[in-house]
Write a protein that holds these residues in place. Structure first.
Motif, PDB file in Angstrom:
ATOM      1  N   LEU A 170      -0.215  -0.186 -23.784  1.00  0.00           N
ATOM      2  CA  LEU A 170      -1.360   0.391 -22.981  1.00  0.00           C
ATOM      3  C   LEU A 170      -0.599   1.382 -21.950  1.00  0.00           C
ATOM      4  CD1 LEU A 170      -3.408  -2.721 -22.596  1.00  0.00           C
ATOM      5  CD2 LEU A 170      -4.005  -0.711 -23.665  1.00  0.00           C
ATOM      6  N   THR A 171      -1.057   2.197 -21.336  1.00  0.00           N
ATOM      7  CA  THR A 171      -0.637   3.018 -20.258  1.00  0.00           C
ATOM      8  C   THR A 171      -1.633   2.815 -19.080  1.00  0.00           C
ATOM      9  OG1 THR A 171      -2.234   5.027 -20.637  1.00  0.00           O
ATOM     10  CG2 THR A 171       0.049   4.953 -21.753  1.00  0.00           C
ATOM     11  N   ILE A 172      -1.073   3.220 -17.689  1.00  0.00           N
ATOM     12  CA  ILE A 172      -1.896   3.308 -16.720  1.00  0.00           C
ATOM     13  C   ILE A 172      -2.593   4.601 -16.283  1.00  0.00           C
ATOM     14  CG2 ILE A 172      -1.663   2.389 -14.057  1.00  0.00           C
ATOM     15  CD1 ILE A 172       0.583   0.547 -15.004  1.00  0.00           C
ATOM     16  N   GLY A 173      -3.586   4.600 -15.962  1.00  0.00           N
ATOM     17  CA  GLY A 173      -4.314   5.788 -15.489  1.00  0.00           C
ATOM     18  C   GLY A 173      -4.446   5.789 -13.871  1.00  0.00           C
ATOM     19  N   SER A 174      -5.661   5.901 -13.529  1.00  0.00           N
ATOM     20  CA  SER A 174      -6.184   5.692 -12.228  1.00  0.00           C
ATOM     21  C   SER A 174      -5.815   4.449 -11.470  1.00  0.00           C
ATOM     22  CB  SER A 174      -7.638   6.143 -11.917  1.00  0.00           C
ATOM     23  OG  SER A 174      -7.675   7.407 -12.204  1.00  0.00           O
ATOM     24  N   LEU A 175      -5.495   4.484 -10.062  1.00  0.00           N
ATOM     25  CA  LEU A 175      -5.277   3.401  -9.229  1.00  0.00           C
ATOM     26  C   LEU A 175      -6.043   3.292  -8.293  1.00  0.00           C
ATOM     27  CD1 LEU A 175      -1.442   4.049  -9.080  1.00  0.00           C
ATOM     28  CD2 LEU A 175      -2.554   2.563 -10.764  1.00  0.00           C
ATOM     29  N   VAL A 176      -6.669   2.118  -7.870  1.00  0.00           N
ATOM     30  CA  VAL A 176      -7.575   1.886  -6.652  1.00  0.00           C
ATOM     31  C   VAL A 176      -6.782   1.524  -5.538  1.00  0.00           C
ATOM     32  CG1 VAL A 176      -9.524   0.606  -5.991  1.00  0.00           C
ATOM     33  CG2 VAL A 176      -9.441   1.034  -8.310  1.00  0.00           C
ATOM     34  N   ALA A 177      -6.663   2.371  -4.472  1.00  0.00           N
ATOM     35  CA  ALA A 177      -6.061   2.008  -3.258  1.00  0.00           C
ATOM     36  C   ALA A 177      -6.758   1.061  -2.607  1.00  0.00           C
ATOM     37  CB  ALA A 177      -5.956   3.178  -2.295  1.00  0.00           C
ATOM     38  N   PRO A 178      -5.946   0.051  -1.755  1.00  0.00           N
ATOM     39  CA  PRO A 178      -6.648  -1.196  -1.097  1.00  0.00           C
ATOM     40  C   PRO A 178      -6.860  -0.726   0.241  1.00  0.00           C
ATOM     41  CG  PRO A 178      -4.150  -1.290  -1.147  1.00  0.00           C
ATOM     42  CD  PRO A 178      -4.543   0.038  -1.527  1.00  0.00           C
ATOM     43  N   ILE A 179      -8.023   0.113   0.444  1.00  0.00           N
ATOM     44  CA  ILE A 179      -8.524   0.760   1.708  1.00  0.00           C
ATOM     45  C   ILE A 179      -9.327   0.069   2.315  1.00  0.00           C
ATOM     46  CG2 ILE A 179      -8.006   3.141   1.132  1.00  0.00           C
ATOM     47  CD1 ILE A 179     -11.410   2.214   0.471  1.00  0.00           C
ATOM     48  N   TRP A 180      -9.962  -1.265   2.120  1.00  0.00           N
ATOM     49  CA  TRP A 180     -10.935  -1.908   2.726  1.00  0.00           C
ATOM     50  C   TRP A 180     -10.154  -3.001   3.595  1.00  0.00           C
ATOM     51  CZ3 TRP A 180     -10.339  -2.116  -2.576  1.00  0.00           C
ATOM     52  CH2 TRP A 180     -11.215  -1.222  -3.473  1.00  0.00           C
ATOM     53  N   PRO A 181     -11.072  -3.183   4.875  1.00  0.00           N
ATOM     54  CA  PRO A 181     -10.777  -4.409   5.643  1.00  0.00           C
ATOM     55  C   PRO A 181     -10.280  -5.504   4.811  1.00  0.00           C
ATOM     56  CG  PRO A 181     -12.712  -3.191   6.621  1.00  0.00           C
ATOM     57  CD  PRO A 181     -12.355  -2.764   5.116  1.00  0.00           C
ATOM     58  N   GLY A 182      -9.540  -6.382   5.347  1.00  0.00           N
ATOM     59  CA  GLY A 182      -9.099  -7.739   4.827  1.00  0.00           C
ATOM     60  C   GLY A 182      -7.777  -7.315   3.368  1.00  0.00           C
ATOM     61  N   THR A 183      -7.892  -5.993   3.318  1.00  0.00           N
ATOM     62  CA  THR A 183      -6.628  -5.564   2.420  1.00  0.00           C
ATOM     63  C   THR A 183      -5.618  -5.005   3.160  1.00  0.00           C
ATOM     64  OG1 THR A 183      -7.739  -3.488   1.567  1.00  0.00           O
ATOM     65  CG2 THR A 183      -8.282  -5.410   0.229  1.00  0.00           C
ATOM     66  N   VAL A 184      -5.367  -3.852   3.104  1.00  0.00           N
ATOM     67  CA  VAL A 184      -4.513  -2.917   3.858  1.00  0.00           C
ATOM     68  C   VAL A 184      -5.223  -1.952   4.817  1.00  0.00           C
ATOM     69  CG1 VAL A 184      -2.592  -1.353   3.847  1.00  0.00           C
ATOM     70  CG2 VAL A 184      -2.655  -2.881   2.052  1.00  0.00           C
ATOM     71  N   GLY A 185      -6.393  -1.606   4.304  1.00  0.00           N
ATOM     72  CA  GLY A 185      -7.011  -0.616   5.216  1.00  0.00           C
ATOM     73  C   GLY A 185      -7.975  -0.948   6.055  1.00  0.00           C
TER      74      GLY A 185
ATOM     75  N   PRO B  86       0.287  -5.033  -2.592  1.00  0.00           N
ATOM     76  CA  PRO B  86       0.348  -3.610  -2.416  1.00  0.00           C
ATOM     77  C   PRO B  86       1.928  -3.458  -1.889  1.00  0.00           C
ATOM     78  CG  PRO B  86      -1.798  -4.402  -1.424  1.00  0.00           C
ATOM     79  CD  PRO B  86      -1.067  -5.569  -1.911  1.00  0.00           C
ATOM     80  N   ASP B  87       2.495  -4.403  -1.407  1.00  0.00           N
ATOM     81  CA  ASP B  87       4.031  -4.291  -0.880  1.00  0.00           C
ATOM     82  C   ASP B  87       4.851  -4.881  -1.769  1.00  0.00           C
ATOM     83  OD1 ASP B  87       3.424  -3.037   1.742  1.00  0.00           O
ATOM     84  OD2 ASP B  87       2.618  -4.750   2.123  1.00  0.00           O
ATOM     85  N   ALA B  88       4.771  -4.985  -3.075  1.00  0.00           N
ATOM     86  CA  ALA B  88       5.409  -5.472  -4.082  1.00  0.00           C
ATOM     87  C   ALA B  88       6.824  -4.746  -4.086  1.00  0.00           C
ATOM     88  CB  ALA B  88       4.838  -5.433  -5.415  1.00  0.00           C
ATOM     89  N   SER B  89       7.652  -5.178  -4.521  1.00  0.00           N
ATOM     90  CA  SER B  89       9.225  -4.696  -4.776  1.00  0.00           C
ATOM     91  C   SER B  89       9.098  -3.485  -5.764  1.00  0.00           C
ATOM     92  CB  SER B  89      10.420  -5.629  -4.740  1.00  0.00           C
ATOM     93  OG  SER B  89      10.298  -6.226  -5.904  1.00  0.00           O
ATOM     94  N   ASP B  90      10.031  -2.907  -5.899  1.00  0.00           N
ATOM     95  CA  ASP B  90      10.195  -1.957  -6.825  1.00  0.00           C
ATOM     96  C   ASP B  90      10.606  -2.670  -8.262  1.00  0.00           C
ATOM     97  OD1 ASP B  90      10.382  -0.181  -4.680  1.00  0.00           O
ATOM     98  OD2 ASP B  90      11.978   1.137  -5.469  1.00  0.00           O
ATOM     99  N   ASP B  91      11.350  -3.621  -8.252  1.00  0.00           N
ATOM    100  CA  ASP B  91      11.592  -4.268  -9.317  1.00  0.00           C
ATOM    101  C   ASP B  91      10.292  -5.002  -9.924  1.00  0.00           C
ATOM    102  OD1 ASP B  91      14.263  -3.765  -9.517  1.00  0.00           O
ATOM    103  OD2 ASP B  91      14.750  -5.542  -8.501  1.00  0.00           O
ATOM    104  N   GLU B  92       9.407  -5.646  -8.880  1.00  0.00           N
ATOM    105  CA  GLU B  92       8.219  -6.389  -9.421  1.00  0.00           C
ATOM    106  C   GLU B  92       7.161  -5.238 -10.034  1.00  0.00           C
ATOM    107  OE1 GLU B  92       4.822  -8.771 -10.001  1.00  0.00           O
ATOM    108  OE2 GLU B  92       7.136  -9.153  -9.939  1.00  0.00           O
ATOM    109  N   LEU B  93       7.355  -4.314  -9.215  1.00  0.00           N
ATOM    110  CA  LEU B  93       6.317  -3.217 -10.001  1.00  0.00           C
ATOM    111  C   LEU B  93       6.730  -2.497 -11.364  1.00  0.00           C
ATOM    112  CD1 LEU B  93       5.711  -1.124  -6.486  1.00  0.00           C
ATOM    113  CD2 LEU B  93       3.804  -2.336  -7.893  1.00  0.00           C
ATOM    114  N   LYS B  94       8.051  -2.580 -11.480  1.00  0.00           N
ATOM    115  CA  LYS B  94       8.612  -2.123 -12.718  1.00  0.00           C
ATOM    116  C   LYS B  94       8.392  -3.175 -13.754  1.00  0.00           C
ATOM    117  CE  LYS B  94      12.226   0.670 -10.749  1.00  0.00           C
ATOM    118  NZ  LYS B  94      13.667   0.696 -10.428  1.00  0.00           N
TER     119      LYS B  94
END
Length: 344
Positions: A83-98, A64-72
Motif C-alpha cells: 500500500l502507499t500513503i496519499g493524503s494526510l490529516v493534520a492534527p489541527i483540533w483543540p486537544g491534539t496539536v492545533g 505527531p512528534d514521532a521520531s524520524d525512525d518511528e515514522l520510517k
C-alpha cells in the motif's frame, strides 16, 4: 478488453474510521493501525485491491512528534502491505496539536504548527517513497455556533490563519485541502466554503476536499438554511439541478475527493457533532447514486492534480468495521467509480 479499463485514480482506504468516534474502555475502542492495514490489504474484488491509504496523524495511530525512525517504521509497515500513503490529516483540533483557526493568537499559531508538523511527516514519507501524491487535510477546528456570532470577522480571521498555514505547506511542496463538512464554522455550507476559499485566494496551494456524504447535506442547508438548494421531498430533476449548481461552484477548487454514502441524516460525537452521517457503501437507505455523483466532482480531475480517491465512512460500529465483507463492498463501489470516472 478488461471490464475495468482505467488505471487511475488510485483507490485508497481511510485509516481514521478506526479512530473517529472511538473511545478506550467502551464497546467501540480505537482499531489499531496494524489491523486497519490488514483489513484494507485483504480486500479484493475481481483481482483488484486497494492501492493505498489516507492517514490521520494523531494518537494512537501516530504521534505527531514521532521520531524520524518511528515514522520510517510506519512507512515500512504500510509498504509491507503493498500500500502507499496519499493524503494526510493534520492534527489541527483543540486537544491534539492545533486550535481554532479563528481563536486566540496562541490557538491560531497552534493551528499553523499542526500543519507544519504534518508537512514534516509528509516529507519523511515522500523521501521514503511510500508517498508520492496527496494533500494535507484541514478544516477550521471552529464550531458553527461560535463562528455565527460574527461571520464576517471570523471568516476574515480564519482566512488569515489558513493563509499562514498555506505558506508553510507551499514551502514544503504540499497543498492544503479544506474539508467541506457542516460542523466546521465557515466551511459548513457550500456558499460559506466558497467565500472562504476566495478569501484565502491561494488556488495553487489551498483547495477543497469534497466528500459525497458531507456535500449532500450542503444541498439541504443543514446549519445554513439560507444556502439550501433543495427542500425535503425534492424530485430527482430538482436534485440534479441543485447538484450541478453546487459542483459547478466548488469543482474548480476540488483537489481531494472522498467516495461516501449518506442517508440524509446528521450524526456526530464530540467536536464532530451534527455532521453528515456516513453510511455503508451498500446501505439501502443511501440517498446518493455514488457513481453518478462522483462524476460531477471528478470531471477534469487530472488537471487539478487529483491522482487518487479515498473512501470515507466514519463512526461505524467496530463489529462492522472488523468484517472483511465491509471492505470488499467498499472496494467494489470504488472500482465502479474508477470504471466510470477514471482515466489512464
Amino acid at each position: 478488453m478488461s471490464s475495468h479499463p482505467n488505471a487511475s485514480p488510485k483507490l485508497h482506504n481511510a485509516m481514521w474510521p478506526g479512530l473517529v468516534g472511538k473511545e478506550e474502555g467502551t464497546d467501540h475502542p480505537p482499531i489499531s493501525l496494524e489491523h486497519m492495514l490488514e483489513l484494507t490489504a485483504a480486500a479484493e474484488v475481481d483481482g483488484i485491491k486497494f492501492d493505498g491509504i489516507d492517514y490521520f496523524l494523531f494518537h494512537p495511530h501516530t504521534d505527531p512528534d514521532a521520531s524520524d525512525d518511528e515514522l520510517k517504521r510506519i512507512a515500512d509497515l504500510v509498504a509491507s502491505h503493498n500500500l502507499t500513503i496519499g493524503s494526510l490529516v493534520a492534527p489541527i483540533w483543540p486537544g491534539t496539536v492545533g486550535g481554532p483557526a479563528m481563536g486566540t493568537a496562541e490557538e491560531r499559531s497552534n493551528f499553523v504548527l499542526a500543519v507544519k508538523k504534518a508537512c514534516r511527516i509528509a516529507k519523511i514519507f515522500n523521501e521514503h517513497g511510500v508517498r508520492q501524491y496527496g494533500c494535507i487535510r484541514i478544516d477550521t477546528a471552529s464550531g458553527v455556533e461560535d463562528w455565527s456570532k460574527d461571520p464576517e470577522a471570523n471568516t476574515k480571521l480564519i482566512a488569515e490563519t489558513i493563509k499562514e498555514a498555506g505558506k508553510v505547506a507551499a514551502d514544503s511542496g504540499e497543498r492544503l485541502a479544506a474539508e467541506g463538512e457542516i460542523c466546521w464554522g465557515s466551511m459548513h455550507s457550500w456558499k460559506d466554503m466558497l467565500n472562504l476559499l476566495e478569501a484565502v485566494d491561494m488556488p495553487e496551494t489551498v483547495g477543497f476536499q469534497a466528500d459525497l456524504a458531507h456535500t449532500y447535506l450542503y444541498l439541504l442547508g443543514y446549519n445554513a438554511p439560507e444556502h439550501a438548494l433543495l427542500k425535503e421531498g425534492y424530485t430527482e430533476e430538482e436534485f440534479w439541478a441543485a447538484y450541478t449548481e453546487m459542483t459547478n461552484a466548488l469543482r474548480k477548487w476540488t483537489i481531494d475527493f472522498h467516495v461516501a454514502q449518506n442517508d440524509g441524516s446528521v450524526h456526530g460525537t464530540g467536536s464532530h457533532d451534527k455532521t453528515g452521517r456516513h453510511c455503508p457503501a451498500d446501505d439501502p437507505n443511501g440517498k446518493l447514486d455514488i457513481v453518478k455523483c462522483s462524476q460531477y466532482w471528478l470531471e477534469d480531475a487530472p488537471s487539478r492534480g487529483i491522482k487518487h480517491i479515498c473512501w470515507d465512512g466514519c463512526m461505524f460500529p467496530n463489529e462492522m468495521l472488523e468484517k472483511q465483507e465491509t471492505w470488499n463492498s467498499i472496494l467494489d463501489v470504488m472500482i465502479k467509480v474508477r470504471d466510470q470516472c477514471g482515466w489512464n
